[in-house]
Design an enzyme around this catalytic site. Structure first.
Site, PDB file in Angstrom:
ATOM      1  N   ASN A 181       3.877  21.965 -11.365  1.00  0.00           N
ATOM      2  CA  ASN A 181       5.076  21.524 -12.092  1.00  0.00           C
ATOM      3  C   ASN A 181       5.574  20.226 -11.472  1.00  0.00           C
ATOM      4  O   ASN A 181       5.473  20.016 -10.262  1.00  0.00           O
ATOM      5  CB  ASN A 181       6.200  22.568 -12.017  1.00  0.00           C
ATOM      6  N   TYR A 185      14.681  16.663 -10.230  1.00  0.00           N
ATOM      7  CA  TYR A 185      15.838  17.365  -9.690  1.00  0.00           C
ATOM      8  C   TYR A 185      16.430  16.495  -8.587  1.00  0.00           C
ATOM      9  O   TYR A 185      15.697  16.062  -7.688  1.00  0.00           O
ATOM     10  CB  TYR A 185      15.444  18.709  -9.075  1.00  0.00           C
ATOM     11  N   ARG A 186      17.729  16.264  -8.643  1.00  0.00           N
ATOM     12  CA  ARG A 186      18.337  15.407  -7.621  1.00  0.00           C
ATOM     13  C   ARG A 186      18.176  16.034  -6.240  1.00  0.00           C
ATOM     14  O   ARG A 186      18.105  17.267  -6.109  1.00  0.00           O
ATOM     15  CB  ARG A 186      19.810  15.187  -7.933  1.00  0.00           C
ATOM     16  N   TRP A 199      17.225  22.213  -7.550  1.00  0.00           N
ATOM     17  CA  TRP A 199      16.610  22.678  -8.794  1.00  0.00           C
ATOM     18  C   TRP A 199      17.446  23.843  -9.275  1.00  0.00           C
ATOM     19  O   TRP A 199      17.680  24.813  -8.572  1.00  0.00           O
ATOM     20  CB  TRP A 199      15.139  23.032  -8.638  1.00  0.00           C
ATOM     21  N   GLU A 245       2.981  18.557 -16.126  1.00  0.00           N
ATOM     22  CA  GLU A 245       3.603  17.309 -16.593  1.00  0.00           C
ATOM     23  C   GLU A 245       2.666  16.110 -16.466  1.00  0.00           C
ATOM     24  O   GLU A 245       2.771  15.157 -17.239  1.00  0.00           O
ATOM     25  CB  GLU A 245       4.894  17.027 -15.817  1.00  0.00           C
ATOM     26  N   ASP A 295      28.369  14.363 -11.634  1.00  0.00           N
ATOM     27  CA  ASP A 295      27.224  14.780 -12.452  1.00  0.00           C
ATOM     28  C   ASP A 295      27.208  14.147 -13.840  1.00  0.00           C
ATOM     29  O   ASP A 295      28.133  13.436 -14.214  1.00  0.00           O
ATOM     30  CB  ASP A 295      27.226  16.309 -12.554  1.00  0.00           C
TER      31      ASP A 295
HETATM   32  C1  LIG Z   1      18.405  11.717 -14.042  1.00  0.00           C
HETATM   33  C2  LIG Z   1      18.193  13.191 -14.159  1.00  0.00           C
HETATM   34  C3  LIG Z   1      18.630  14.037 -13.160  1.00  0.00           C
HETATM   35  C4  LIG Z   1      18.439  15.409 -13.244  1.00  0.00           C
HETATM   36  N1  LIG Z   1      18.876  16.212 -12.224  1.00  0.00           N
HETATM   37  C5  LIG Z   1      18.599  17.532 -12.265  1.00  0.00           C
HETATM   38  C6  LIG Z   1      18.947  18.356 -11.160  1.00  0.00           C
HETATM   39  O1  LIG Z   1      19.506  17.915 -10.177  1.00  0.00           O
HETATM   40  N2  LIG Z   1      18.612  19.671 -11.225  1.00  0.00           N
HETATM   41  C7  LIG Z   1      17.979  20.209 -12.313  1.00  0.00           C
HETATM   42  O2  LIG Z   1      17.681  21.393 -12.305  1.00  0.00           O
HETATM   43  N3  LIG Z   1      17.670  19.449 -13.391  1.00  0.00           N
HETATM   44  C8  LIG Z   1      17.954  18.119 -13.383  1.00  0.00           C
HETATM   45  N4  LIG Z   1      17.627  17.330 -14.441  1.00  0.00           N
HETATM   46  C9  LIG Z   1      17.041  17.945 -15.646  1.00  0.00           C
HETATM   47  C10 LIG Z   1      15.588  18.265 -15.453  1.00  0.00           C
HETATM   48  O3  LIG Z   1      14.876  17.159 -15.015  1.00  0.00           O
HETATM   49  C11 LIG Z   1      14.979  18.773 -16.750  1.00  0.00           C
HETATM   50  O4  LIG Z   1      15.656  19.942 -17.139  1.00  0.00           O
HETATM   51  C12 LIG Z   1      13.492  19.040 -16.649  1.00  0.00           C
HETATM   52  O5  LIG Z   1      13.046  19.569 -17.867  1.00  0.00           O
HETATM   53  C13 LIG Z   1      13.197  19.994 -15.539  1.00  0.00           C
HETATM   54  O6  LIG Z   1      11.811  20.155 -15.436  1.00  0.00           O
HETATM   55  P1  LIG Z   1      11.159  21.613 -15.479  1.00  0.00           P
HETATM   56  O7  LIG Z   1      11.325  22.055 -16.914  1.00  0.00           O
HETATM   57  O8  LIG Z   1       9.760  21.348 -15.103  1.00  0.00           O
HETATM   58  O9  LIG Z   1      11.910  22.451 -14.523  1.00  0.00           O
HETATM   59  C14 LIG Z   1      17.809  15.949 -14.379  1.00  0.00           C
HETATM   60  C15 LIG Z   1      17.360  15.102 -15.392  1.00  0.00           C
HETATM   61  C16 LIG Z   1      17.546  13.738 -15.286  1.00  0.00           C
HETATM   62  C17 LIG Z   1      17.043  12.846 -16.391  1.00  0.00           C
END
Ligand SMILES: Cc1cc2nc3c(=O)[nH]c(=O)nc-3n(C[C@H](O)[C@H](O)[C@H](O)COP(=O)(O)O)c2cc1C
Length: 498
Positions: A181, A185-186, A199, A245, A295
């Site tokens: 995966n 995630y910040r 996450w 991805e 956020d």
């Molecule tokens: C700039 C940005 C910051 C993000 N920060 C977070 C975060 O801190 N934690 C989180 O869970 N998702 C965050 N997201 C959303 C996830 O990237 C998004 O839900 C993504 O689909 C997660 O990937 P996954 O489906 O493989 O878990 C962020 C998205 C963007 C564009």
């Protein structure tokens, strides 16, 4: 505008942005703490999303200059988002996906053979692991050499818990199925070699970590910063846990993503990344406080407990550029990343909910707060069927307000969507509440990640739905008058109007 050759590196993406006149280099010293965010915020709020910025002189908290430049707002306009994915229009990708999904094997050998090129195109996408020393590992820090404060990592807002890596690609592996995966995630920097991984519980990286923690196994995790733009985007895309991805990024760029073995982790990382942070999470350790963080809701998220990652190596290119973003009151750069997802995932949604014609998540709704959907209504109650289907799909399950409209409404224009919806609803009859999981960032729900949702059926009502009054006609001018006025218009000395 779409490039013939896919963009392989962040450097190529920045050069391409420069080539279309959307890059601004900032040579003045700018503090990583707050100043860079304030400048980027003002630019992102300008019409169309503003320019991409390359800060060449970032001042660290100790007053010294970071050796690395920082790029921000690279994805922050429709044009740059399309450029990142090598298309003229994001809907071109949706069309490609629709075509693949409709791939029915025709009868007859010749007809079957005609499918081959399309099938072979799909087969070309898997990421490839290369041997040798990749660009992403031209420089390697290990042990005490590791000092994350050398990077121009920004502190965005005054009440943030600290500096944050905001545009990362977090790489982990499902311990059961072995599927990779990559998530965005910040990550909060807690010390020179310690970071906190935010996450959220609904995300795939968090599921991998729960699995590893249950087994009591140490979890390897790698964080790539800056790579080919399709991979960076793919990290933000809500793909099902079964889809890698990097494979998806390969599909988007029509060329495989180049990977390399990490140095201290059993994971593969983008061979062309600007920076890679390698590390591990120890399930025996207590969680650490992460946050608060300004956020993408436009409000601060409260501090909470998340796992700490211990950094075992930092690798980088010889002259890396640090890629970052900020989130806050919309619109921000993430609107464009989310918009790409909206367009690209529409055909996949249509696969399971075929009556969907279009959908839109306006910037003010920060993705999960407001979703407009238009449908080709064929039977009574269909709007509710669509709402229930959407609330049952992946991250769409977090949608707080769903508004369903008829197919002739342009839901991509929120003013049109609200105009029609507010005209069409009898609130008591057409609104339904339901319960479900809500986004981690929702501060209004009765409990953390659990609360109510609102569905509005703004479609035209049918007699079977209890509506027996006449439905009014939309006001439009007749064609003959329109063409007479068209002919008259140049003589009137009026602006616009044609
Ligand atoms: C700039 C940005 C910051 C993000 N920060 C977070 C975060 O801190 N934690 C989180 O869970 N998702 C965050 N997201 C959303 C996830 O990237 C998004 O839900 C993504 O689909 C997660 O990937 P996954 O489906 O493989 O878990 C962020 C998205 C963007 C564009």
């Amino acid at each position: 505008m779409p490039s013939e050759k896919p963009l392989d590196t962040l450097g190529e993406f920045i050069a391409a942005i420069d080539g279309i006149g959307e890059l601004r280099r900032i040579t003045q010293p700018v503090a990583a703490r707050l100043e860079l965010c304030e400048i980027a915020d003002r630019v992102m709020k300008s019409s169309g999303g503003g320019e991409a910025l390359l800060f060449e002189h970032v001042v660290r908290d100790d007053g010294s200059r970071s050796p690395y430049p920082a790029a921000i707002n690279l994805f922050g306009s429709m044009r740059r988002m399309s450029l990142a994915l090598g298309v003229e229009d994001l809907d071109d990708i949706a069309a490609r996906i629709t075509e693949l999904l409709a791939l029915q094997v025709p009868a007859g050998v010749l007809a079957k053979l005609s499918l081959l090129p399309r099938l072979l195109e799909v087969a070309k996408f898997p990421p490839r692991v290369h041997g040798g020393r990749p660009p992403a590992q031209e420089i390697v820090w290990r042990g005490d050499e590791i000092d994350l404060s050398a990077l121009p990592i920004i502190t965005c807002w005054p009440e943030d818990g600290g500096p944050y890596i905001t545009l990362p690609m977090v790489i982990s592996r499902d311990p059961v199925r072995g599927i990779r995966n990559v998530g965005m995630y910040r990550i909060q920097v807690l010390g020179p070699r310690t970071i906190a991984m935010h996450w959220q519980r609904h995300k795939v990286g968090a599921a991998h970590w729960r699995e590893m923690a249950e087994r009591g196994e140490t979890m390897p995790v790698c964080i790539a910063i800056g790579a080919d733009p399709a991979s960076v985007y793919a990290a933000s895309a809500p793909l099902p846990p079964t889809v890698d991805e990097f494979l998806f990024a390969g599909f988007l760029r029509r060329a495989p993503v180049r990977l390399a073995k990490a140095i201290t982790c059993d994971l593969d990382v983008p061979a062309d990344a600007e920076f890679v942070i390698e590390g591990y999470i120890d399930p025996r350790e207590p969680l650490v406080t992460e946050g608060p963080f300004g956020d993408h809701t436009g409000f601060y998220s409260e501090a909470d407990l998340y796992p700490a990652v211990h950094v075992t190596a930092v690798t980088m290119r010889r002259s890396p550029v640090y890629a970052t973003t900020i989130v806050g009151r919309p619109p921000m750069e993430d609107f464009y990343l989310g918009h790409a997802t909206e367009r690209i995932f529409l055909p996949l949604l249509k696969l399971t909910v075929p009556e969907i014609v279009d959908m839109h998540m306006p910037a003010e709704g920060i993705f999960h707060n407001l979703v407009f959907v238009s449908i080709d209504k064929q039977y009574p109650g269909q709007a509710y069927k669509v709402m229930n289907a959407l609330w049952g799909q992946g991250l769409m399950s977090l949608a707080k307000v769903l508004v369903v409209l008829d197919k002739d409404v342009n839901v991509r224009d929120p003013r049109e969507a609200w105009w029609v919806a507010l005209n069409n609803i009898d609130p008591e009859r057409d609104a339904r509440f339901t319960m479900g999981p809500v986004d981690v960032l929702d501060h209004s729900s009765r409990a953390f990640t659990y609360g109510s949702k609102l569905g509005l059926d703004a479609t035209r009502k049918w007699p079977e739905e209890g509506f027996t009054r006449n439905w009014p006609k939309l006001i439009t001018m007749d064609a003959a008058t329109k063409s007479r006025v068209d002919a008259l218009w140049p003589l009137l000395g009026l602006n616009g109007g044609r």
